[in-house]
Write a protein that holds these residues in place. Structure first.
Motif, PDB file in Angstrom:
ATOM      1  N   TRP A  24       0.794  -1.225   0.000  1.00 28.83           N
ATOM      2  CA  TRP A  24       0.000   0.000   0.000  1.00 28.83           C
ATOM      3  C   TRP A  24       0.834   1.287   0.000  1.00 28.83           C
ATOM      4  O   TRP A  24       0.521   2.219  -0.745  1.00 28.83           O
ATOM      5  CB  TRP A  24      -0.969  -0.025   1.176  1.00 28.83           C
ATOM      6  CG  TRP A  24      -2.120  -0.948   0.955  1.00 28.83           C
ATOM      7  CD1 TRP A  24      -2.332  -2.163   1.538  1.00 28.83           C
ATOM      8  CD2 TRP A  24      -3.206  -0.745   0.061  1.00 28.83           C
ATOM      9  NE1 TRP A  24      -3.486  -2.743   1.069  1.00 28.83           N
ATOM     10  CE2 TRP A  24      -4.054  -1.884   0.160  1.00 28.83           C
ATOM     11  CE3 TRP A  24      -3.558   0.274  -0.830  1.00 28.83           C
ATOM     12  CZ2 TRP A  24      -5.207  -2.022  -0.588  1.00 28.83           C
ATOM     13  CZ3 TRP A  24      -4.716   0.145  -1.557  1.00 28.83           C
ATOM     14  CH2 TRP A  24      -5.528  -0.995  -1.440  1.00 28.83           C
ATOM     15  N   PRO A  25       1.887   1.367   0.812  1.00 25.11           N
ATOM     16  CA  PRO A  25       2.677   2.605   0.774  1.00 25.11           C
ATOM     17  C   PRO A  25       3.237   2.900  -0.607  1.00 25.11           C
ATOM     18  O   PRO A  25       3.213   4.051  -1.066  1.00 25.11           O
ATOM     19  CB  PRO A  25       3.791   2.341   1.790  1.00 25.11           C
ATOM     20  CG  PRO A  25       3.207   1.334   2.724  1.00 25.11           C
ATOM     21  CD  PRO A  25       2.352   0.449   1.862  1.00 25.11           C
ATOM     22  N   LEU A  26       3.755   1.853  -1.296  1.00 21.53           N
ATOM     23  CA  LEU A  26       4.295   2.050  -2.636  1.00 21.53           C
ATOM     24  C   LEU A  26       3.204   2.450  -3.622  1.00 21.53           C
ATOM     25  O   LEU A  26       3.390   3.354  -4.449  1.00 21.53           O
ATOM     26  CB  LEU A  26       4.982   0.770  -3.110  1.00 21.53           C
ATOM     27  CG  LEU A  26       5.615   0.830  -4.511  1.00 21.53           C
ATOM     28  CD1 LEU A  26       6.677   1.912  -4.573  1.00 21.53           C
ATOM     29  CD2 LEU A  26       6.181  -0.523  -4.892  1.00 21.53           C
ATOM     30  N   LEU A  27       2.048   1.781  -3.536  1.00 25.09           N
ATOM     31  CA  LEU A  27       0.936   2.092  -4.433  1.00 25.09           C
ATOM     32  C   LEU A  27       0.442   3.528  -4.225  1.00 25.09           C
ATOM     33  O   LEU A  27       0.230   4.272  -5.190  1.00 25.09           O
ATOM     34  CB  LEU A  27      -0.205   1.103  -4.207  1.00 25.09           C
ATOM     35  CG  LEU A  27      -1.483   1.350  -5.028  1.00 25.09           C
ATOM     36  CD1 LEU A  27      -1.192   1.243  -6.515  1.00 25.09           C
ATOM     37  CD2 LEU A  27      -2.587   0.375  -4.605  1.00 25.09           C
ATOM     38  N   VAL A  28       0.285   3.916  -2.970  1.00 23.11           N
ATOM     39  CA  VAL A  28      -0.208   5.267  -2.685  1.00 23.11           C
ATOM     40  C   VAL A  28       0.827   6.306  -3.093  1.00 23.11           C
ATOM     41  O   VAL A  28       0.485   7.373  -3.625  1.00 23.11           O
ATOM     42  CB  VAL A  28      -0.554   5.404  -1.191  1.00 23.11           C
ATOM     43  CG1 VAL A  28      -0.944   6.851  -0.859  1.00 23.11           C
ATOM     44  CG2 VAL A  28      -1.703   4.481  -0.823  1.00 23.11           C
ATOM     45  N   ARG A  29       2.108   6.006  -2.887  1.00 25.27           N
ATOM     46  CA  ARG A  29       3.166   6.945  -3.263  1.00 25.27           C
ATOM     47  C   ARG A  29       3.176   7.172  -4.772  1.00 25.27           C
ATOM     48  O   ARG A  29       3.292   8.309  -5.250  1.00 25.27           O
ATOM     49  CB  ARG A  29       4.517   6.424  -2.791  1.00 25.27           C
ATOM     50  CG  ARG A  29       5.664   7.430  -3.022  1.00 25.27           C
ATOM     51  CD  ARG A  29       6.990   6.917  -2.493  1.00 25.27           C
ATOM     52  NE  ARG A  29       6.962   6.826  -1.038  1.00 25.27           N
ATOM     53  CZ  ARG A  29       6.974   5.677  -0.356  1.00 25.27           C
ATOM     54  NH1 ARG A  29       6.990   4.517  -1.011  1.00 25.27           N
ATOM     55  NH2 ARG A  29       6.964   5.686   0.942  1.00 25.27           N
ATOM     56  N   ARG A  30       3.067   6.101  -5.517  1.00 24.57           N
ATOM     57  CA  ARG A  30       3.043   6.239  -6.978  1.00 24.57           C
ATOM     58  C   ARG A  30       1.789   6.985  -7.449  1.00 24.57           C
ATOM     59  O   ARG A  30       1.852   7.824  -8.360  1.00 24.57           O
ATOM     60  CB  ARG A  30       3.111   4.857  -7.620  1.00 24.57           C
ATOM     61  CG  ARG A  30       4.500   4.217  -7.519  1.00 24.57           C
ATOM     62  CD  ARG A  30       4.506   2.856  -8.162  1.00 24.57           C
ATOM     63  NE  ARG A  30       5.858   2.279  -8.146  1.00 24.57           N
ATOM     64  CZ  ARG A  30       6.129   1.049  -8.571  1.00 24.57           C
ATOM     65  NH1 ARG A  30       5.153   0.269  -9.045  1.00 24.57           N
ATOM     66  NH2 ARG A  30       7.370   0.601  -8.518  1.00 24.57           N
ATOM     67  N   THR A  31       0.676   6.661  -6.826  1.00 20.43           N
ATOM     68  CA  THR A  31      -0.564   7.359  -7.178  1.00 20.43           C
ATOM     69  C   THR A  31      -0.434   8.852  -6.894  1.00 20.43           C
ATOM     70  O   THR A  31      -0.817   9.697  -7.720  1.00 20.43           O
ATOM     71  CB  THR A  31      -1.749   6.791  -6.384  1.00 20.43           C
ATOM     72  OG1 THR A  31      -1.869   5.394  -6.650  1.00 20.43           O
ATOM     73  CG2 THR A  31      -3.042   7.501  -6.754  1.00 20.43           C
ATOM     74  N   HIS A  32       0.119   9.171  -5.741  1.00 18.42           N
ATOM     75  CA  HIS A  32       0.300  10.578  -5.360  1.00 18.42           C
ATOM     76  C   HIS A  32       1.232  11.279  -6.342  1.00 18.42           C
ATOM     77  O   HIS A  32       0.971  12.424  -6.760  1.00 18.42           O
ATOM     78  CB  HIS A  32       0.878  10.640  -3.939  1.00 18.42           C
ATOM     79  CG  HIS A  32       1.094  12.035  -3.446  1.00 18.42           C
ATOM     80  ND1 HIS A  32       0.070  12.854  -3.031  1.00 18.42           N
ATOM     81  CD2 HIS A  32       2.238  12.779  -3.317  1.00 18.42           C
ATOM     82  CE1 HIS A  32       0.560  14.033  -2.662  1.00 18.42           C
ATOM     83  NE2 HIS A  32       1.867  13.999  -2.831  1.00 18.42           N
ATOM     84  N   LYS A  33       2.309  10.594  -6.750  1.00 21.19           N
ATOM     85  CA  LYS A  33       3.274  11.195  -7.673  1.00 21.19           C
ATOM     86  C   LYS A  33       2.636  11.496  -9.021  1.00 21.19           C
ATOM     87  O   LYS A  33       2.787  12.600  -9.560  1.00 21.19           O
ATOM     88  CB  LYS A  33       4.457  10.252  -7.857  1.00 21.19           C
ATOM     89  CG  LYS A  33       5.515  10.785  -8.830  1.00 21.19           C
ATOM     90  CD  LYS A  33       6.612   9.775  -9.054  1.00 21.19           C
ATOM     91  CE  LYS A  33       6.095   8.575  -9.849  1.00 21.19           C
ATOM     92  NZ  LYS A  33       7.197   7.630 -10.205  1.00 21.19           N
TER      93      LYS A  33
END
Length: 235
Positions: free
Chosen positions: A6-15
């Motif tokens: 989840w942290p990686l997915l949310v980080r990429r989404t945010h980027k």
């Protein structure tokens, strides 16, 4: 089955959301700052024109309304007003207003360029030097909401003060100047309506708005997760 990170997915989404909507967020900020900084009365150009002169005319020297109605039987409304300081009857019809000299009873022809310039000077508060006078049959971008024809009278000045005058009545239709034009562009960028500049509920604006909300929420989640992760690592 691979677990979702989840942290990686949310980080990429945010980027990617930041890349998509970040420029528009900056535009919202800059244009919003301009629109709240410059007073709206100044944007409207209230400082460019003086109030209409007051004072009544003596009815004993004027043509009677019944005579005006007889000469313009299709009139739906009749009122007395001024044109270059003189009294005129204005008869509203389904097509266009008809002006009648209130002292002689004769119908008035459309205004000449000299009369239009005189009418513009009579209401303008700045330097009376006129640099351009045009009779427009097609609406310019800054007058898309007004149906032509009308006269465009531009005065000298850094802010290109421009008055739009009715060719039949000599009345002021609208006024424009440089800061109004900047405001118009800022408004267009702010609401993301690049065509008519009036639709504040267009699909592009809705997509950008919800993308900005998602960007903010994902950023908040990442901040919360980062704080918890650091506390957990420290423990």
């Amino acid at each position: 089955m691979t677990a979702i990170r989840w942290p990686l997915l949310v980080r990429r989404t945010h980027k990617w959301l930041a890349l998509f909507v970040g420029i528009q967020v900056v535009l919202w900020t800059v244009t919003g700052f301009y629109m709240v900084t410059v007073h709206i009365d100044y944007i409207h150009g209230d400082h460019l024109v003086r109030p209409a002169p007051g004072g009544a005319f003596s009815p004993s020297n004027l043509v009677k309304p019944t005579e005006v109605v007889a000469s313009v039987p299709e009139a739906t409304e009749l009122r007395l007003q001024r044109l270059l300081g003189k009294p005129v009857w204005r008869a509203e019809t389904s097509k266009m207003p008809v002006l009648i000299d209130a002292q002689t009873g004769t119908k008035l022809a459309p205004l000449t360029q000299a009369q239009v310039e005189a009418a513009a000077r009579s209401v303008y508060t700045g330097d009376p030097t006129i640099v351009s006078t045009k009779l427009l049959t097609e609406a310019p971008l800054e007058m898309q909401t007004r149906k032509p024809p009308y006269w465009q009278v531009e005065f000298a000045g850094w802010n290109r003060p421009t008055l739009y005058i009715s060719p039949t009545t000599g009345e002021l239709i609208s006024r424009r100047h440089a800061l109004w034009r900047v405001f118009d562009v800022a408004w267009m960028l702010h609401i993301m309506d690049y065509d008519e500049r009036s639709n504040v509920n267009n699909p592009l604006l809705r997509v950008a708005t919800w993308s900005a909300v998602a960007m903010a929420l994902s950023g908040a989640w990442l901040l919360f997760w980062s704080i918890r992760w650091r506390k957990k690592k420290k423990a």
